[in-house]
Design an enzyme around this catalytic site. Structure first.
Site, short mmCIF file in Angstrom:
data_model
loop_
_atom_site.label_atom_id
_atom_site.label_comp_id
_atom_site.label_asym_id
_atom_site.label_seq_id
_atom_site.Cartn_x
_atom_site.Cartn_y
_atom_site.Cartn_z
N LYS A 190 41.62 -51.35 -34.51
CA LYS A 190 41.87 -50.20 -35.52
C LYS A 190 40.44 -49.90 -35.98
O LYS A 190 39.95 -50.58 -36.90
CB LYS A 190 42.59 -50.95 -36.59
CG LYS A 190 43.66 -49.63 -37.30
CD LYS A 190 42.57 -48.60 -37.91
CE LYS A 190 42.09 -48.81 -39.37
NZ LYS A 190 41.14 -47.87 -39.72
N GLU A 265 33.61 -60.08 -42.38
CA GLU A 265 32.01 -60.03 -42.62
C GLU A 265 32.01 -58.62 -43.62
O GLU A 265 32.46 -57.74 -43.15
CB GLU A 265 31.49 -59.56 -41.21
CG GLU A 265 31.31 -60.55 -40.21
CD GLU A 265 30.62 -60.21 -38.87
OE1 GLU A 265 30.75 -61.30 -37.93
OE2 GLU A 265 30.13 -59.17 -38.83
N CYS A 299 24.88 -53.28 -43.27
CA CYS A 299 25.29 -54.51 -44.12
C CYS A 299 24.02 -55.57 -44.42
O CYS A 299 23.88 -56.21 -45.51
CB CYS A 299 26.42 -55.30 -43.65
SG CYS A 299 26.14 -55.86 -41.82
N GLU A 396 26.51 -52.36 -53.96
CA GLU A 396 26.07 -52.03 -52.81
C GLU A 396 26.12 -50.70 -52.64
O GLU A 396 27.39 -50.11 -52.69
CB GLU A 396 27.09 -52.97 -51.66
CG GLU A 396 26.35 -52.63 -50.35
CD GLU A 396 27.27 -53.09 -49.42
OE1 GLU A 396 28.50 -52.78 -49.44
OE2 GLU A 396 27.05 -53.57 -48.32
P1 NAD Z 1 35.93 -50.39 -45.47
O1 NAD Z 1 36.24 -51.71 -45.93
O2 NAD Z 1 36.39 -49.38 -46.40
O3 NAD Z 1 36.62 -50.08 -44.26
C1 NAD Z 1 36.55 -51.04 -43.03
C2 NAD Z 1 38.06 -50.99 -42.21
O4 NAD Z 1 39.05 -51.50 -42.90
C3 NAD Z 1 38.19 -49.51 -41.82
O5 NAD Z 1 38.85 -49.53 -40.51
C4 NAD Z 1 39.44 -49.29 -42.70
O6 NAD Z 1 40.43 -48.32 -42.12
C5 NAD Z 1 40.32 -50.52 -42.83
N1 NAD Z 1 40.89 -50.82 -44.04
C6 NAD Z 1 40.87 -50.40 -45.14
N2 NAD Z 1 41.82 -50.78 -45.97
C7 NAD Z 1 42.46 -51.68 -45.26
C8 NAD Z 1 43.90 -52.47 -45.38
N3 NAD Z 1 44.37 -52.48 -46.63
N4 NAD Z 1 44.33 -53.14 -44.53
C9 NAD Z 1 43.67 -53.10 -43.22
N5 NAD Z 1 42.55 -52.49 -42.84
C10 NAD Z 1 41.96 -51.69 -44.00
O7 NAD Z 1 34.47 -50.38 -45.21
P2 NAD Z 1 33.69 -49.18 -44.61
O8 NAD Z 1 33.27 -48.43 -45.89
O9 NAD Z 1 34.04 -48.61 -43.34
O10 NAD Z 1 32.00 -50.08 -44.10
C11 NAD Z 1 31.11 -50.16 -45.00
C12 NAD Z 1 31.34 -51.84 -45.60
O11 NAD Z 1 31.28 -52.56 -44.56
C13 NAD Z 1 30.14 -51.99 -46.26
O12 NAD Z 1 30.49 -52.90 -47.44
C14 NAD Z 1 29.25 -53.09 -45.40
O13 NAD Z 1 28.46 -53.82 -46.12
C15 NAD Z 1 30.49 -53.82 -44.80
N6 NAD Z 1 29.70 -54.07 -43.46
C16 NAD Z 1 29.61 -55.50 -43.19
C17 NAD Z 1 29.05 -56.17 -42.16
C18 NAD Z 1 28.79 -57.68 -41.97
O14 NAD Z 1 28.46 -57.97 -41.04
N7 NAD Z 1 28.75 -58.24 -43.05
C19 NAD Z 1 28.84 -55.33 -41.11
C20 NAD Z 1 28.78 -53.89 -41.17
C21 NAD Z 1 29.50 -53.51 -42.19
#
Ligand code: NAD
Length: 502
Positions: A190, A265, A299, A396
């Protein structure tokens, strides 16, 4: 300008099919419309519609989970060398379409070609690395005891869900999907709703390279319906999730009823600590690179600079000069260093911190302004005169925004570095070896680099502590997540068995 025009022309060629047909879901090797209709993908470069995207919901995820479950036994039981061959072909096919992947990624997410031209190659590298581990992935141990020969083996856990964010989505997806496939799992992916293009390219490339139908399925849609269902589906045995810490907590709850194994992550507010004995020219390059590359939407970015007060003024002066020199522009222009912020919502979030910084009493030393209104562009920003309690030091922001905070002693630097809910990465700049050893031992982070920017080495563990995540990727750690350990004890003789009721 000539290179930019040529890249735009190539991009339009690659996009024309999506403009015509939209992006479909891919389930069991078939293109499928979304049960909830479509949503639109918008380019942050000029706010134009990229294309329609199938909006999957519960029934689409159910179909994809069934496809993954049906495909699982044959994929699990395929001889390792055959599985390895297919994954190597996927790597070759990714490389062959690296330009298309890079241009689409830039247009969809606002990332610059300067960085995304390597993202596809890193994706291919992920497939190649884990393909090479396939043959040994199920090997176990032989643990002799007085009466038993104990052996261990590993088995793929089953169909898994992979949920990815919009930052560097192609590379991140391969980082999760390649080891899952190498382990023998089947996958329902997804992708983030804000970056669907390259997820579509990935499943297409993989199938063309010989991945059997149903082994990788892609369902587009929103987190609260498609994503939620994936985390709740009983056929899905584990969820590999990359995204915000808040979402990580929500999906952990969603997965509780089916006892889902979770790998999370999550976010970061990573410190880079620069001591006055460091190589300050190299430290300056690394500080700038680790927050302003990839639009700061990274991240592992070092978004908090902890700078020793003895060198603060000189270091910040140089920093301001370099930050003001960074080229913001069209992401397909090879000279551009920062492109637009991924979406309107995220742009509003990033720019809201320009006022928050001032309200908190910090100084906007560079940037702090929007650029034009054609797309979601901002100037790279530096806040100075900050302290670690301010929101700009604790939250963040996930954009090209750096907060600089002075410290006087090592103890103070360590206290501030650890005073955050996050613990993903840390970067330490010092030429005092004993201090580096002492400091890294107490720094609360899953990954630390000393006198270096973040340089990934695929066999090393990747992941965070505290609110930055649970679990590790990389090397054998990835297989530990996607596989189950099994122990089998063989009696080596006639050892005494306790006789009850005899
Ligand atoms: P997000 O959490 O908003 O979304 C990530 C994914 O989760 C999307 O595909 C979204 O549709 C899905 N999602 C959202 N709500 C959900 C639910 N209730 N159930 C299942 N899936 C759901 O994150 P974002 O804004 O897309 O990405 C940015 C974030 O990702 C930042 O906080 C960043 O630090 C983090 N990130 C972390 C790493 C790491 O390795 N630690 C790497 C890249 C990004």
């Amino acid at each position: 300008m000539a290179a930019l025009s040529a890249n735009i022309e190539k991009l339009n060629g690659y996009l024309s099919r999506f403009k015509n047909t939209g992006i479909m879901n891919r389930i069991a090797g078939e293109d499928c419309a979304g049960s909830a209709g479509v949503f639109q993908s918008i380019s942050p470069v000029d706010k134009s519609v990229v294309c329609d995207v199938a909006r999957g919901d519960v029934s689409d995820v159910d179909a994809a989970a069934k496809a993954a479950a049906d495909a699982f036994p044959a994929w699990r039981d395929m001889p390792a060398l055959e599985r390895k061959k297919i994954l190597l072909k996927v790597a070759d096919a990714i490389e062959a379409r690296a330009e298309e992947i890079a241009l689409c990624e830039c247009w969809d997410t606002g990332q610059t070609l300067r960085f995304m031209s390597k993202a596809a190659l890193r994706g291919a590298e992920n497939f190649r690395y884990f393909a090479d581990q396939v043959t040994a992935s199920r090997d176990g141990q032989h643990l002799q005891s007085p009466t038993l020969m104990n052996v261990t083996t590993r088995k793929p856990i089953g169909p898994v869900g992979v949920i990815t964010p919009w930052n560097t989505p192609f590379m991140l997806s391969t980082w999760k999907i390649a080891p899952a496939l190498a382990a023998g799992c089947t996958v329902v992916h997804k992708p983030a709703e804000d970056s669907p293009l390259t997820a579509r390219l990935l499943v297409e490339i993989a199938e063309e390279a010989g991945l059997p139908p149903g082994v990788l399925n892609t369902v587009n849609g929103y987190g609260h319906d498609a994503g939620k269902r994936l985390t709740e589906h009983p056929a899905i045995k584990a969820i590999a999730f990359v995204g915000e810490s808040r979402t990580g907590s929500i999906i952990t709850k969603q997965g509780a009823d089916t006892l889902k194994r979770m790998h999370l992550e999550l976010g970061g507010k990573n410190p880079v600590i620069v001591f006055d004995d460091a190589d300050l020219d190299r430290a300056l390059d690394a500080v700038i690179f680790m927050i302003y590359s990839i639009n700061g939407e990274r991240c592992t970015s070092s978004s908090r600079l902890l700078i020793q007060d003895t060198i603060r003024e000189e270091f910040e002066t140089k920093l301001v000069e370099r930050v003001n020199n960074i080229k913001v522009g069209h992401p397909l222009d090879p000279v551009t260093e920062i492109g637009p912020i991924v979406t309107e919502e995220h742009y509003n979030k990033v720019t809201s911190y320009f006022d928050i910084a001032k309200e908190d009493g910090a100084t906007v030393a560079a940037g702090g302004v929007k650029v034009g209104d054609e797309g979601y562009f901002v100037r790279p920003t530096l806040f100075t005169n900050a302290n670690n309690k301010m929101r700009i030091a604790q939250e963040e922001i996930f954009g090209p925004v750096l907060t600089s905070i002075p410290f006087s002693t090592e103890e103070e630097a360590l206290e501030m570095a650890n005073d955050t809910q996050y613990g993903l990465t840390g970067y330490v700049w010092t030429n005092d070896l004993t201090r580096a050893l002492r400091f890294t031992d107490s720094l609360e982070a899953g990954m630390i680099w000393v006198n270096s920017e973040n340089v990934r080495h695929l066999p090393t563990p990747f992941g965070g502590v505290k609110a930055s995540g649970i679990g590790r990727d990389g090397g054998d750690w990835s297989f530990e997540f996607y596989m189950e350990q099994k122990h089998i004890g063989f009696a080596t003789g006639q050892h005494k068995i306790m006789r009850l009721g005899a």
